[in-house]
Scaffold this active site. Structure first.
Site, short mmCIF file in Angstrom:
data_model
loop_
_atom_site.label_atom_id
_atom_site.label_comp_id
_atom_site.label_asym_id
_atom_site.label_seq_id
_atom_site.Cartn_x
_atom_site.Cartn_y
_atom_site.Cartn_z
CB SER A 32 -6.23 -1.97 5.15
OG SER A 32 -7.10 -1.47 4.14
NE ARG A 33 -5.24 5.67 8.21
CZ ARG A 33 -3.91 5.52 8.38
NH1 ARG A 33 -3.15 5.21 7.37
NH2 ARG A 33 -3.37 5.68 9.58
CB THR A 70 -3.63 -4.06 -0.17
OG1 THR A 70 -2.53 -3.15 -0.09
CG2 THR A 70 -3.84 -4.71 1.18
CE LYS A 79 -2.19 -3.07 -4.57
NZ LYS A 79 -1.90 -1.64 -4.83
CG ASP A 101 -3.39 1.14 -7.17
OD1 ASP A 101 -4.23 1.50 -6.32
OD2 ASP A 101 -2.65 0.15 -7.02
N GLY A 108 8.29 1.07 -8.88
CA GLY A 108 7.63 -0.07 -8.26
C GLY A 108 6.20 -0.23 -8.78
CB ILE A 126 1.49 8.41 -4.47
CG1 ILE A 126 2.72 7.50 -4.41
CG2 ILE A 126 1.29 8.95 -5.88
CD1 ILE A 126 2.45 6.15 -5.11
N GLY A 181 -1.01 12.52 -1.49
CA GLY A 181 -1.30 11.13 -1.82
C GLY A 181 -2.65 10.62 -1.37
#
Ligand SMILES: NC(=O)c1ccc[n+]([C@@H]2O[C@H](COP(=O)([O-])OP(=O)(O)OC[C@H]3O[C@@H](n4cnc5c(N)ncnc54)[C@H](OP(=O)(O)O)[C@@H]3O)[C@@H](O)[C@H]2O)c1
Length: 285
Positions: A18-19, A65, A69, A110, A137, A224, A247
């Site tokens: 994860s960033r 994440t 979710k 999002d 998705g 994205i 993205g």
């Protein structure tokens, strides 16, 4: 309230990739705020316990994440906590905040993050008659919701698994059409905004195979996927001289509301933040 600096998290499983800590850490530092943001690996079996216990650990909220979710949404719905209309529509939560009354609020940023990334790239006030969303998705659901909110009159959702595209029509049956991947080429002619929400084009994945020639000259092409920064789809759009949106903007903009709710200041997505995250992506193996 404990009087300690606020702490926030991102939970997922796995979570090492994860960033989000980079993004929120950059904002905390540049805004000079006391507070912290950390990644926490929460296996599915430990999720309910984590959600029940994090306020006692001094956390004021965090991001959610993959793969949690939908499970966080279900947990909040079943325990009568607060869910925003956007989270309810999507059945998925990516941002959690602790309310003053001790309840949790689940939100999903999002879709708004995606729309903000288009605003940033092409200027606010963009309008298109038809959007073509490839993929059906979780990310596609959020983006279709945001496009409906922005008043796009017609949205075509094309997906490998047609039933999943058809499932999205429930949001607005009169404005959304479902299509298979074989119908992609035919839908391009009237499309003002093309969005790839599939994993195609990601580093290590095949490209989204689509000839952009039928797109109108003023079309916007968004992807994205953000690793690589220029996907094959965006490279093809550049060759045609079309407007392009990568993205990374969605990733950065979706983080803004959470940061504001936990740390009390609305941060900005600017070139310095982009450079920090791009450098990290560039350094990844
Ligand atoms: N920029 C951002 O902030 C951001 C945010 C969220 C997600 N993303 C990216 O968006 C992508 C999708 O994420 P998600 O959460 O929506 O994933 P997801 O729920 O698993 O959906 C994946 C989508 O990709 C399609 N797909 C996968 N492999 C395919 C193939 N070989 N050919 C055709 N279609 C294929 C799936 O089609 P089927 O339904 O037929 O399986 C589905 O529509 C990922 O690359 C993710 O990293 C970016």
């Amino acid at each position: 309230m404990t009087g300690h600096p606020p702490k926030a998290f991102v939970i997922g499983h796995p979570i090492a990739h994860s960033r989000s800590p980079l993004i929120h850490g950059h904002w905390l530092r540049t805004l000079g705020l006391a507070g912290s943001y950390e990644r926490i690996d929460v296996p599915p079996a430990a999720l309910a316990g984590f959600l029940a216990g994090f306020p006692a650990g001094g956390f004021v909220g965090g991001n959610v994440t993959v793969p949690h979710k939908e499970a966080v949404f279900t947990y909040l719905a079943e325990s009568s906590q607060d869910l925003t209309p956007t989270a309810r529509r999507l059945g998925a939560v990516n941002t959690l905040s602790l309310l003053p009354d001790g309840r949790l609020r689940g939100h999903n940023t999002d879709g708004a993050g995606f729309a903000a990334s288009i605003d940033e790239a092409v200027g606010p006030g963009w309008e298109v008659g038809q959007a073509l969303v490839v993929g059906a998705g979780g990310a596609a659901r959020a983006i279709v919701g945001a496009l409906l909110d922005r008043g796009i009159p017609r949205i075509v959702v094309a997906n490998r698994t047609l039933e999943k595209a058809q499932g999205l029509r429930v949001f607005a049956p009169d404005r959304i059409e479902a299509a298979g991947m074989d119908d992609l080429a035919g839908a391009l002619a009237g499309t003002g905004l093309l969005v790839n929400t599939t994993t195609l084009g990601m580093k290590g994945q095949p490209a989204l195979d689509i000839a952009l020639a039928p797109l109108p000259a003023d079309a916007i092409v968004a992807d994205i996927v953000y690793v690589p920064a220029e996907t094959p789809l965006l490279a093809a759009a550049r060759s045609r001289g079309l407007r392009r949106v990568g993205g990374l903007g969605m990733l950065l903009h979706q983080a803004v509301p959470g940061f504001e709710s936990w740390f009390g200041r609305r941060p900005v997505v600017d070139a310095a933040l982009r450079a920090v995250v791009e450098a990290d992506i560039g350094a990844a193996p």
